[in-house]
Scaffold this motif. Structure first.
Motif, PDB file in Angstrom:
ATOM      1  N   LYS A  74      16.159  10.865  87.905  1.00  0.00           N
ATOM      2  CA  LYS A  74      17.428  11.633  88.255  1.00  0.00           C
ATOM      3  C   LYS A  74      17.391  13.164  87.583  1.00  0.00           C
ATOM      4  O   LYS A  74      17.304  13.112  86.304  1.00  0.00           O
ATOM      5  N   HIS A  75      17.755  14.180  88.396  1.00  0.00           N
ATOM      6  CA  HIS A  75      17.809  15.494  87.736  1.00  0.00           C
ATOM      7  C   HIS A  75      19.004  16.209  88.257  1.00  0.00           C
ATOM      8  O   HIS A  75      19.520  15.969  89.038  1.00  0.00           O
ATOM      9  N   TYR A  76      19.467  17.179  87.239  1.00  0.00           N
ATOM     10  CA  TYR A  76      20.562  18.008  87.702  1.00  0.00           C
ATOM     11  C   TYR A  76      20.501  19.372  87.096  1.00  0.00           C
ATOM     12  O   TYR A  76      19.941  19.585  85.911  1.00  0.00           O
ATOM     13  N   ALA A  77      21.311  20.300  87.694  1.00  0.00           N
ATOM     14  CA  ALA A  77      21.417  21.461  87.309  1.00  0.00           C
ATOM     15  C   ALA A  77      22.827  21.535  87.118  1.00  0.00           C
ATOM     16  O   ALA A  77      23.854  21.477  88.030  1.00  0.00           O
ATOM     17  N   LEU A  78      23.475  22.264  86.058  1.00  0.00           N
ATOM     18  CA  LEU A  78      24.812  22.386  85.731  1.00  0.00           C
ATOM     19  C   LEU A  78      24.953  24.102  85.766  1.00  0.00           C
ATOM     20  O   LEU A  78      24.485  24.718  84.604  1.00  0.00           O
ATOM     21  N   LEU A  79      25.507  24.474  86.855  1.00  0.00           N
ATOM     22  CA  LEU A  79      25.624  25.809  87.073  1.00  0.00           C
ATOM     23  C   LEU A  79      27.059  26.604  86.818  1.00  0.00           C
ATOM     24  O   LEU A  79      27.885  25.890  87.643  1.00  0.00           O
ATOM     25  N   PHE A  80      27.216  27.463  85.999  1.00  0.00           N
ATOM     26  CA  PHE A  80      28.418  27.917  85.374  1.00  0.00           C
ATOM     27  C   PHE A  80      28.777  29.376  86.093  1.00  0.00           C
ATOM     28  O   PHE A  80      27.916  30.353  85.679  1.00  0.00           O
ATOM     29  N   ALA A  81      29.607  29.556  86.800  1.00  0.00           N
ATOM     30  CA  ALA A  81      30.091  30.748  87.452  1.00  0.00           C
ATOM     31  C   ALA A  81      30.532  31.804  86.276  1.00  0.00           C
ATOM     32  O   ALA A  81      31.038  31.273  85.305  1.00  0.00           O
ATOM     33  N   PRO A  82      30.646  33.016  86.514  1.00  0.00           N
ATOM     34  CA  PRO A  82      30.841  33.947  85.388  1.00  0.00           C
ATOM     35  C   PRO A  82      32.322  33.748  85.176  1.00  0.00           C
ATOM     36  O   PRO A  82      33.241  33.241  86.068  1.00  0.00           O
ATOM     37  N   GLY A  83      32.804  33.741  83.793  1.00  0.00           N
ATOM     38  CA  GLY A  83      34.119  33.746  83.346  1.00  0.00           C
ATOM     39  C   GLY A  83      34.116  32.824  81.930  1.00  0.00           C
ATOM     40  O   GLY A  83      32.995  32.779  81.377  1.00  0.00           O
ATOM     41  N   LEU A 101      25.495  31.625  85.579  1.00  0.00           N
ATOM     42  CA  LEU A 101      25.111  32.541  86.586  1.00  0.00           C
ATOM     43  C   LEU A 101      25.281  33.962  86.603  1.00  0.00           C
ATOM     44  O   LEU A 101      25.531  34.629  87.617  1.00  0.00           O
ATOM     45  N   GLY A 102      25.726  34.521  85.297  1.00  0.00           N
ATOM     46  CA  GLY A 102      25.759  35.882  85.365  1.00  0.00           C
ATOM     47  C   GLY A 102      24.784  36.741  85.092  1.00  0.00           C
ATOM     48  O   GLY A 102      23.567  36.220  84.696  1.00  0.00           O
ATOM     49  N   ALA A 103      24.641  38.043  85.617  1.00  0.00           N
ATOM     50  CA  ALA A 103      23.550  39.189  85.516  1.00  0.00           C
ATOM     51  C   ALA A 103      23.288  39.237  83.779  1.00  0.00           C
ATOM     52  O   ALA A 103      22.248  39.414  83.497  1.00  0.00           O
ATOM     53  N   ALA A 104      24.328  39.215  83.091  1.00  0.00           N
ATOM     54  CA  ALA A 104      24.219  39.216  81.894  1.00  0.00           C
ATOM     55  C   ALA A 104      24.651  38.029  80.882  1.00  0.00           C
ATOM     56  O   ALA A 104      25.445  37.099  81.376  1.00  0.00           O
ATOM     57  N   ALA A 105      23.861  37.712  79.500  1.00  0.00           N
ATOM     58  CA  ALA A 105      24.179  36.278  78.974  1.00  0.00           C
ATOM     59  C   ALA A 105      25.658  36.203  78.618  1.00  0.00           C
ATOM     60  O   ALA A 105      26.222  35.076  78.692  1.00  0.00           O
ATOM     61  N   THR A 106      26.244  37.285  78.483  1.00  0.00           N
ATOM     62  CA  THR A 106      27.886  37.282  78.093  1.00  0.00           C
ATOM     63  C   THR A 106      28.781  37.022  78.971  1.00  0.00           C
ATOM     64  O   THR A 106      30.008  37.025  79.052  1.00  0.00           O
ATOM     65  N   ASP A 107      28.314  37.048  80.417  1.00  0.00           N
ATOM     66  CA  ASP A 107      29.217  37.003  81.636  1.00  0.00           C
ATOM     67  C   ASP A 107      29.813  35.601  81.588  1.00  0.00           C
ATOM     68  O   ASP A 107      30.815  35.329  82.296  1.00  0.00           O
ATOM     69  N   VAL A 108      29.159  34.544  81.105  1.00  0.00           N
ATOM     70  CA  VAL A 108      29.468  33.256  80.812  1.00  0.00           C
ATOM     71  C   VAL A 108      29.835  32.674  79.507  1.00  0.00           C
ATOM     72  O   VAL A 108      28.839  32.980  78.702  1.00  0.00           O
ATOM     73  N   SER A 109      31.154  32.578  79.135  1.00  0.00           N
ATOM     74  CA  SER A 109      31.413  32.328  77.743  1.00  0.00           C
ATOM     75  C   SER A 109      31.954  31.142  77.374  1.00  0.00           C
ATOM     76  O   SER A 109      32.962  30.726  78.036  1.00  0.00           O
ATOM     77  N   PHE A 110      31.519  30.313  76.421  1.00  0.00           N
ATOM     78  CA  PHE A 110      32.287  29.287  75.934  1.00  0.00           C
ATOM     79  C   PHE A 110      32.929  29.407  74.716  1.00  0.00           C
ATOM     80  O   PHE A 110      32.396  29.918  73.618  1.00  0.00           O
ATOM     81  N   THR A 111      34.280  29.239  74.578  1.00  0.00           N
ATOM     82  CA  THR A 111      35.040  29.535  73.669  1.00  0.00           C
ATOM     83  C   THR A 111      35.751  28.353  73.010  1.00  0.00           C
ATOM     84  O   THR A 111      35.921  27.250  73.698  1.00  0.00           O
ATOM     85  N   GLY A 112      36.449  28.339  71.950  1.00  0.00           N
ATOM     86  CA  GLY A 112      37.416  27.394  71.233  1.00  0.00           C
ATOM     87  C   GLY A 112      36.718  27.093  70.052  1.00  0.00           C
ATOM     88  O   GLY A 112      35.969  27.423  69.454  1.00  0.00           O
ATOM     89  N   LYS A 113      37.214  25.653  69.814  1.00  0.00           N
ATOM     90  CA  LYS A 113      36.816  25.163  68.333  1.00  0.00           C
ATOM     91  C   LYS A 113      35.245  24.521  68.607  1.00  0.00           C
ATOM     92  O   LYS A 113      34.556  24.934  67.819  1.00  0.00           O
ATOM     93  N   THR A 114      35.143  23.566  69.676  1.00  0.00           N
ATOM     94  CA  THR A 114      33.907  23.094  69.969  1.00  0.00           C
ATOM     95  C   THR A 114      33.488  23.099  71.538  1.00  0.00           C
ATOM     96  O   THR A 114      34.435  22.950  72.098  1.00  0.00           O
ATOM     97  N   SER A 115      32.473  23.880  71.759  1.00  0.00           N
ATOM     98  CA  SER A 115      32.446  24.415  73.226  1.00  0.00           C
ATOM     99  C   SER A 115      31.068  24.717  73.534  1.00  0.00           C
ATOM    100  O   SER A 115      30.306  25.275  72.651  1.00  0.00           O
ATOM    101  N   GLY A 116      30.655  24.310  74.694  1.00  0.00           N
ATOM    102  CA  GLY A 116      29.201  24.769  75.310  1.00  0.00           C
ATOM    103  C   GLY A 116      28.320  23.595  75.333  1.00  0.00           C
ATOM    104  O   GLY A 116      28.618  22.303  74.756  1.00  0.00           O
TER     105      GLY A 116
END
Length: 657
Positions: A74-83, A101-116
């Motif tokens: 079983k395989h999966y891809a988790l793709l995150f739209a920009p935001g 899924l951004g053109a730049a690495a910073t287009d998708v951002s995980f924020t908060g205390k523990t994220s990503g």
């Protein structure tokens, strides 16, 4: 590159039909109230949960993920739209890729205390007295956190990004505001790759035996590690080359300016909801520091890209007979893939397993095969490779796929002229880049590339005595770049139903023994001007690496010799072999290890090369990992240097400081 525009593929968010194991996430509305945002993030995490490794809470309150999915199909891809995704933390399991899924690495951002995304040590329930690779009770294991990936996002969380992995688990194209940890406490870990990134805080390699870091900017310091840390094209607070203060076993190798740089292609979802394949431009000028903004390269509309899906009814590996039968579905899928390549299209391989009935041939310059979710190609059963790049076809990129050896048998549906392989020299392989005997200097301005390629023989297929090939990957063409290759003859495979482990101290798997999972060589390089960045070769029964091209090199090499050979079977073979015809070669940050489990085998030298002015090895070393008493590696380079034996268990043997 030629492409038949009369047969376009769908290219918009609503038109492209992704399979269920490609999960696409949209960020919560940043203007919504906190409760609404939290509810949306919870929905995302609930969708991700089935892709994670199985887990349970231990008596001490630790959430423990285990390795039950080690040989899953079983395989999966988790793709995150920009935001922005606040407090969206999740574990990345086996055969899972998390990607922005951004053109730049910073287009998708995980924020908060523990994220990503994160990967902790697995199997923390194991006790050290019962499992030989657990250093202490509760430590868990990072030695087999393989086959997972994360890329193209940013993390601005307070907690460190934990990526406690070993081989075949790259972290690339990321921007991390604070700290990164490549381990989990004292859990043993055997090395990985971090490429094209920025870290504003501290990078801690913790207990990693070795690690390769390429084109990363260090905003803070780096520490940790055990034997070998190699840095290529890195900037900022890069450690000083040589010895590490306070750790006599480790050496740091620094390559300030790599010869060439080819970044991995990636998928982008644009603001107007169209899919694109971005193919970064190769460069010999900008080879230091990260490239995270997506400003250079070719942006290809998905109308020129075929989205390739696995068969709808995946095979059950535990059903030995059925798993190894190729049928009309496999033939149809293989034919569709080749037809798209013949039209000049690129392939994006969806997560899952593709059972090939013939080799996929790349005939046009600049074509791309990109895997999502560690898409796996099973080689044809006649010994032909999964992928063959024809000679004099420059600029080809093959990335993000696993290629796997198959049970070898002749079938009337196969197209080979003789049993063994459709390769013209009859040698069996999993990837052939170029063709045997055909001159192909390649193009220095448009090199070919193999990126995040994981080759294996053994593991899932229970016909372990019949699964085989000769050489995992062969590079005949010149000007080819390798970036993170793990070429693995299995040392362990999954147990058959009702089978008892053959080594009680390593009871989760069957330990491979002579006559199983046959492979002679991991990598054979015949082309000139070939450069490998992050090369892992393990357990093949003859030379692991055989290099006969000139003006090439390897930046970081990790090699384990075969565990299962007996006296006499490994005489004359080395981990790193440079042929006498080679005039120039550079190896940097390179190690060879022994763990001869079955017999008191003593390898001759870890490294063999002709003595010439333009051939150099920087920080070569050998290590006795474990194994039979009396086994080891007699010398380090060209029959010189101390023996790596049980008296020096876990301590590198080196020629010089």
């Amino acid at each position: 590159m030629k492409c038949n525009n009369n047969n376009p593929e769908p290219n918009t968010l609503s038109e492209v039909s992704w399979p269920d194991n490609v999960l696409i996430f949209q960020p919560p509305d940043p203007t919504a109230d906190p409760d609404t945002i939290s509810a949306e993030i919870l929905k995302i995490k609930e969708r991700i949960k089935p892709t994670q490794d199985p887990s349970k809470v231990l008596e001490n309150g630790t959430l423990d993920y285990n390795s039950e999915n080690h040989f899953s199909t079983k395989h999966y891809a988790l793709l995150f739209a920009p935001g922005t995704y606040p407090d969206c933390d999740f574990q990345v399991g086996y055969y899972v890729q998390a990607a922005g899924l951004g053109a730049a690495a910073t287009d998708v951002s995980f924020t908060g205390k523990t994220s990503g995304p994160s990967v902790p040590a697995l199997n923390k329930y194991l006790e050290s007295s019962e499992y030989s690779t657990v250093p202490y009770d509760g430590a868990g294991i990072c030695l087999d956190t393989f086959w997972r990936a994360a890329e193209n996002f940013s993390v601005a969380a307070e907690a460190p990004l934990r990526w406690a992995v070993s081989q075949a688990a790259p972290l690339r194209r990321v921007h991390v505001k604070n700290d990164v940890e490549f381990g989990d406490g004292g859990a043993y870990a055997s090395g990985g790759v971090f490429a094209n990134g920025y870290v504003g805080g501290h990078v801690n390699y913790i207990a990693q035996q070795q690690w390769f870091t390429r084109n990363v900017e260090f905003g803070g310091k780096a520490s940790g590690g055990s034997w070998n840390l190699t840095f290529s094209g890195c900037t900022g607070g890069v450690p000083q080359a040589g010895k590490m203060e306070g750790n006599p076993n480790i050496r740091i190798t620094v390559e300030n300016q790599p010869v060439v740089r080819v970044e991995k292609p990636f998928v982008v979802l644009t603001e107007d909801k169209k899919w694109e394949l971005h193919v970064p431009q190769a460069t010999r000028d900008f080879t230091s520091g990260p490239a995270l903004d997506g400003s250079t390269g070719d942006r290809r509309d998905f109308s020129r890209v075929k989205v390739c899906k696995m068969r709808p009814d995946d095979k059950d590996a535990m059903d030995i007979e059925a798993y190894n039968v190729l049928d009309k579905v496999d033939e149809t899928i293989t034919a569709e893939l080749q037809a798209a390549l013949d039209e000049g299209k690129d392939l994006v391989m969806c997560p899952g397993t593709f059972y090939l009935t013939r080799a996929l041939e790349i005939k046009f310059p600049n074509q791309v095969i990109l895997g999502l979710g560690l898409a796996t190609l099973i080689a044809p059963q006649d010994g032909s490779p999964c992928v063959r790049v024809r000679a004099n076809v420059p600029g080809v990129r093959i990335a993000g796929i696993t290629v796997e050896g198959s049970m070898q048998k002749k079938s009337p549906s196969m197209i080979s002229n003789a049993f063994g392989s459709t390769n013209s020299d009859g040698v069996r392989s999993l990837i052939d880049f170029g063709e045997p005997g055909k001159a192909d200097p390649g193009d220095s301005k448009n090199p070919g590339a193999l990126v995040d390629i994981f080759a294996r023989v053994g593991g899932i297929n229970l016909e372990r005595e019949k699964v085989m090939t000769d050489t995992l990957i062969r590079v005949h063409s010149g000007n080819v770049v390798g970036d993170n290759l793990w070429l693995w003859r299995a040392d362990h495979v999954q147990l058959r139903e009702g089978e008892e482990p053959n080594d009680p101290s390593l009871a989760l798997y069957h330990q491979v023994r002579s006559g199983e999972c046959g492979v002679k060589n991991a990598l054979e390089v015949k082309g000139n001007d070939v450069h490998m960045y992050g090369l892992f070769c393990e357990h093949t029964t003859e030379h692991q690496l055989v290099w006969s091209g000139s003006r090439g090199g390897v930046s970081f090499f990790q090699c384990e010799l075969p565990y299962d050979v007996v006296k006499g079977d490994f005489d004359g073979f080395a981990g790193y072999k440079i042929e006498d015809s080679v005039e120039s070669h550079k190896g940097q940050g390179i190690g060879v290890y022994s763990n001869f489990q079955v017999d008191a085998v003593v390898g001759g030298s870890g490294f063999l090369h002709p003595v010439k002015d333009e051939i150099s090895l920087t920080h070569p070393f050998t290590v006795f990992l474990d194994g039979n008493v009396g086994s080891g590696i007699k010398t380090i380079v060209n029959n010189e240097g101390e023996s790596a034996n049980v008296e020096a268990k876990g301590k590198p043997r080196r020629l010089q400081d």
